[in-house]
Design a protein around this motif. Structure first.
Motif, PDB file in Angstrom:
ATOM      1  N   LEU A  59      -8.315  -1.152  -2.908  1.00  0.00           N
ATOM      2  CA  LEU A  59      -7.774  -2.441  -2.482  1.00  0.00           C
ATOM      3  C   LEU A  59      -6.359  -2.308  -1.924  1.00  0.00           C
ATOM      4  O   LEU A  59      -6.020  -2.937  -0.915  1.00  0.00           O
ATOM      5  CB  LEU A  59      -7.796  -3.436  -3.645  1.00  0.00           C
ATOM      6  CG  LEU A  59      -9.176  -3.953  -4.054  1.00  0.00           C
ATOM      7  CD1 LEU A  59      -9.062  -4.826  -5.295  1.00  0.00           C
ATOM      8  CD2 LEU A  59      -9.817  -4.714  -2.912  1.00  0.00           C
ATOM      9  N   VAL A  60      -5.535  -1.502  -2.560  1.00  0.00           N
ATOM     10  CA  VAL A  60      -4.173  -1.281  -2.058  1.00  0.00           C
ATOM     11  C   VAL A  60      -4.228  -0.605  -0.689  1.00  0.00           C
ATOM     12  O   VAL A  60      -3.515  -0.986   0.245  1.00  0.00           O
ATOM     13  CB  VAL A  60      -3.343  -0.444  -3.063  1.00  0.00           C
ATOM     14  CG1 VAL A  60      -2.039   0.027  -2.461  1.00  0.00           C
ATOM     15  CG2 VAL A  60      -3.086  -1.253  -4.329  1.00  0.00           C
ATOM     16  N   TYR A  61      -5.109   0.385  -0.544  1.00  0.00           N
ATOM     17  CA  TYR A  61      -5.260   1.096   0.725  1.00  0.00           C
ATOM     18  C   TYR A  61      -5.707   0.136   1.826  1.00  0.00           C
ATOM     19  O   TYR A  61      -5.134   0.113   2.925  1.00  0.00           O
ATOM     20  CB  TYR A  61      -6.269   2.235   0.553  1.00  0.00           C
ATOM     21  CG  TYR A  61      -6.545   3.015   1.798  1.00  0.00           C
ATOM     22  CD1 TYR A  61      -5.597   3.895   2.319  1.00  0.00           C
ATOM     23  CD2 TYR A  61      -7.763   2.890   2.459  1.00  0.00           C
ATOM     24  CE1 TYR A  61      -5.851   4.618   3.463  1.00  0.00           C
ATOM     25  CE2 TYR A  61      -8.019   3.610   3.607  1.00  0.00           C
ATOM     26  CZ  TYR A  61      -7.063   4.473   4.108  1.00  0.00           C
ATOM     27  OH  TYR A  61      -7.322   5.182   5.241  1.00  0.00           O
ATOM     28  N   VAL A  62      -6.716  -0.657   1.548  1.00  0.00           N
ATOM     29  CA  VAL A  62      -7.203  -1.631   2.533  1.00  0.00           C
ATOM     30  C   VAL A  62      -6.111  -2.646   2.848  1.00  0.00           C
ATOM     31  O   VAL A  62      -5.935  -3.038   3.997  1.00  0.00           O
ATOM     32  CB  VAL A  62      -8.490  -2.314   2.013  1.00  0.00           C
ATOM     33  CG1 VAL A  62      -8.876  -3.511   2.871  1.00  0.00           C
ATOM     34  CG2 VAL A  62      -9.631  -1.300   1.959  1.00  0.00           C
ATOM     35  N   GLY A  63      -5.349  -3.046   1.844  1.00  0.00           N
ATOM     36  CA  GLY A  63      -4.246  -3.976   2.075  1.00  0.00           C
ATOM     37  C   GLY A  63      -3.200  -3.418   3.015  1.00  0.00           C
ATOM     38  O   GLY A  63      -2.698  -4.114   3.906  1.00  0.00           O
ATOM     39  N   PHE A  64      -2.872  -2.146   2.858  1.00  0.00           N
ATOM     40  CA  PHE A  64      -1.913  -1.508   3.764  1.00  0.00           C
ATOM     41  C   PHE A  64      -2.473  -1.446   5.179  1.00  0.00           C
ATOM     42  O   PHE A  64      -1.772  -1.702   6.157  1.00  0.00           O
ATOM     43  CB  PHE A  64      -1.531  -0.119   3.294  1.00  0.00           C
ATOM     44  CG  PHE A  64      -0.437  -0.113   2.263  1.00  0.00           C
ATOM     45  CD1 PHE A  64       0.812  -0.657   2.541  1.00  0.00           C
ATOM     46  CD2 PHE A  64      -0.651   0.442   1.024  1.00  0.00           C
ATOM     47  CE1 PHE A  64       1.817  -0.645   1.595  1.00  0.00           C
ATOM     48  CE2 PHE A  64       0.346   0.452   0.068  1.00  0.00           C
ATOM     49  CZ  PHE A  64       1.591  -0.095   0.354  1.00  0.00           C
ATOM     50  N   LEU A  66      -4.773  -3.427   6.518  1.00  0.00           N
ATOM     51  CA  LEU A  66      -4.794  -4.782   7.080  1.00  0.00           C
ATOM     52  C   LEU A  66      -3.402  -5.287   7.407  1.00  0.00           C
ATOM     53  O   LEU A  66      -3.217  -5.983   8.410  1.00  0.00           O
ATOM     54  CB  LEU A  66      -5.494  -5.730   6.110  1.00  0.00           C
ATOM     55  CG  LEU A  66      -7.002  -5.535   5.969  1.00  0.00           C
ATOM     56  CD1 LEU A  66      -7.571  -6.492   4.926  1.00  0.00           C
ATOM     57  CD2 LEU A  66      -7.707  -5.708   7.300  1.00  0.00           C
ATOM     58  N   SER A  67      -2.422  -4.946   6.596  1.00  0.00           N
ATOM     59  CA  SER A  67      -1.065  -5.411   6.891  1.00  0.00           C
ATOM     60  C   SER A  67      -0.536  -4.769   8.172  1.00  0.00           C
ATOM     61  O   SER A  67       0.210  -5.384   8.925  1.00  0.00           O
ATOM     62  CB  SER A  67      -0.124  -5.133   5.725  1.00  0.00           C
ATOM     63  OG  SER A  67       0.099  -3.736   5.600  1.00  0.00           O
TER      64      SER A  67
END
Length: 72
Positions: A59-64, A66-67
């Motif tokens: 989730l953190v990886y995907v968040g980075f 997407l950001s």
């Protein structure tokens, strides 16, 4: 600042060969019987924890990612 250690430094005496520390198996098993159910529970909890940590990392990886995409 000073270089004095707050802990007393002393000589460590080697333990005698007659005094053995009990292994974890001896601490948790009664009279040498294997408690495979307890070990299985511990393995299941470890797997569950690893899955949660992995999911959070994804989730953190995907968040980075997407950001970075949204930030353009």
């Amino acid at each position: 600042m000073h270089n004095e250690s707050p802990l007393p430094i002393g000589r460590v005496e080697p333990s005698s060969t007659n005094e053995k520390q009990p292994s974890m198996a001896r601490l948790y098993n009664r009279e040498g019987e294997a408690q495979s159910a307890g070990i299985e529970q511990q393995r299941q909890r470890a797997k569950r924890t690893a899955l949660w940590v992995g999911a959070i990392a994804v989730l953190v990886y995907v968040g980075f990612i997407l950001s970075g995409v949204i930030g353009r």
